[in-house]
Motif scaffolding. Structure first.
Motif, PDB file in Angstrom:
ATOM      1  N   MET A   1       0.824  -1.194   0.000  1.00 57.10           N
ATOM      2  CA  MET A   1       0.000   0.000   0.000  1.00 57.10           C
ATOM      3  C   MET A   1       0.866   1.255   0.000  1.00 57.10           C
ATOM      4  O   MET A   1       0.800   2.052  -0.912  1.00 57.10           O
ATOM      5  N   ALA A   2       1.660   1.467   1.038  1.00 56.87           N
ATOM      6  CA  ALA A   2       2.418   2.704   1.166  1.00 56.87           C
ATOM      7  C   ALA A   2       3.590   2.766   0.208  1.00 56.87           C
ATOM      8  O   ALA A   2       4.109   3.822  -0.059  1.00 56.87           O
ATOM      9  N   ALA A   7       0.305   6.320  -2.811  1.00 53.31           N
ATOM     10  CA  ALA A   7       0.432   6.445  -1.353  1.00 53.31           C
ATOM     11  C   ALA A   7       1.621   7.330  -1.002  1.00 53.31           C
ATOM     12  O   ALA A   7       1.526   8.181  -0.109  1.00 53.31           O
ATOM     13  N   HIS A  11       1.524  10.738   1.161  1.00 52.45           N
ATOM     14  CA  HIS A  11       2.337  10.960   2.362  1.00 52.45           C
ATOM     15  C   HIS A  11       3.115  12.273   2.254  1.00 52.45           C
ATOM     16  O   HIS A  11       3.194  13.036   3.227  1.00 52.45           O
ATOM     17  N   ALA A  57       3.739  10.095   8.890  1.00 54.03           N
ATOM     18  CA  ALA A  57       3.338   9.418   7.653  1.00 54.03           C
ATOM     19  C   ALA A  57       4.521   9.175   6.732  1.00 54.03           C
ATOM     20  O   ALA A  57       4.451   8.315   5.850  1.00 54.03           O
ATOM     21  N   ARG A  64       0.929   0.502   6.810  1.00 49.65           N
ATOM     22  CA  ARG A  64      -0.425   0.838   7.285  1.00 49.65           C
ATOM     23  C   ARG A  64      -0.400   2.018   8.254  1.00 49.65           C
ATOM     24  O   ARG A  64      -1.296   2.847   8.259  1.00 49.65           O
ATOM     25  N   ARG A  66       1.831   4.447   8.196  1.00 43.06           N
ATOM     26  CA  ARG A  66       2.065   5.643   7.366  1.00 43.06           C
ATOM     27  C   ARG A  66       0.768   6.119   6.737  1.00 43.06           C
ATOM     28  O   ARG A  66       0.468   7.316   6.733  1.00 43.06           O
ATOM     29  N   ASP A  67       0.004   5.164   6.204  1.00 42.66           N
ATOM     30  CA  ASP A  67      -1.274   5.525   5.591  1.00 42.66           C
ATOM     31  C   ASP A  67      -2.238   6.121   6.617  1.00 42.66           C
ATOM     32  O   ASP A  67      -2.920   7.111   6.346  1.00 42.66           O
ATOM     33  N   TRP A  71      -3.928   9.793   6.478  1.00 43.87           N
ATOM     34  CA  TRP A  71      -5.372  10.054   6.579  1.00 43.87           C
ATOM     35  C   TRP A  71      -5.647  11.096   7.664  1.00 43.87           C
ATOM     36  O   TRP A  71      -6.422  12.036   7.456  1.00 43.87           O
ATOM     37  N   LEU A 153      -4.811   7.967  -1.382  1.00 44.36           N
ATOM     38  CA  LEU A 153      -4.784   6.827  -0.462  1.00 44.36           C
ATOM     39  C   LEU A 153      -5.825   5.777  -0.824  1.00 44.36           C
ATOM     40  O   LEU A 153      -5.570   4.578  -0.705  1.00 44.36           O
ATOM     41  N   ARG A 157      -5.000   1.971  -1.905  1.00 39.08           N
ATOM     42  CA  ARG A 157      -5.632   0.834  -1.218  1.00 39.08           C
ATOM     43  C   ARG A 157      -6.284  -0.100  -2.224  1.00 39.08           C
ATOM     44  O   ARG A 157      -6.160  -1.318  -2.121  1.00 39.08           O
TER      45      ARG A 157
END
Length: 161
Positions: A1-2, A7, A11, A57, A64, A66-67, A71, A153, A157
């Protein structure tokens, strides 16, 4: 993800946007003498929080985490933008804002500090460009950036799923 590009961009935005906006606010204050009113300060507080969240982040090892902090930073950036929208509406006379002004620079002689403090009204824009005040620009930039972070994001995802 990140690790994905969306992502990573989210960030970075979560950190760069509040740093840039606060940098602009302090440049206008100390470089050009635009004294912030109370509602200007209200717009700065969420950006202070967003900087801390944005740093996390970008430096935490777990994707997760970082995400999650990106958010949270986006929510803080959006909060500043919404306060900016309210403040801009007060400046444009669309609705009434707060009815008091305040200063935090009291020093050794509070009465002299109050009497000599600049009167900064929240309902008068000190500076505009193309008819848009600094509060209006904060609304536009902060809201746009927060929505971009949310979208990036979400895309990251979905790409990871």
């Amino acid at each position: 993800m990140a690790g994905s590009s969306p992502a990573r961009t989210a960030h970075l935005l979560a950190l760069v946007v509040p740093v840039a906006l606060l940098g602009g606010a302090y440049t206008s204050q100390y470089g050009f003498g635009l004294v912030p009113c109370e509602m200007c300060w209200w717009q700065r507080y969420p950006h202070f929080a967003a900087i801390g969240l944005g740093v996390l982040a970008n430096v935490l090892p777990h994707p997760r985490a970082r995400d999650a902090f990106a958010w949270a930073a986006a929510v803080a950036i959006l909060a500043s933008g919404l306060i900016g929208a309210f403040h801009a509406g007060v400046e444009y006379g669309w609705w009434q804002g707060i009815t008091t002004c305040s200063t935090t620079q009291l020093g050794a002689d509070p009465l002299a500090a109050i009497l000599n403090a600049p009167l900064v009204r929240c309902d008068v824009a000190q500076w505009t460009l193309f008819g848009i005040s600094l509060a209006g620009y904060n609304f536009l930039v902060s809201t746009g950036a927060a929505l971009a972070i949310f979208a990036l994001l979400t895309r990251a995802r979905k790409g990871a799923a």
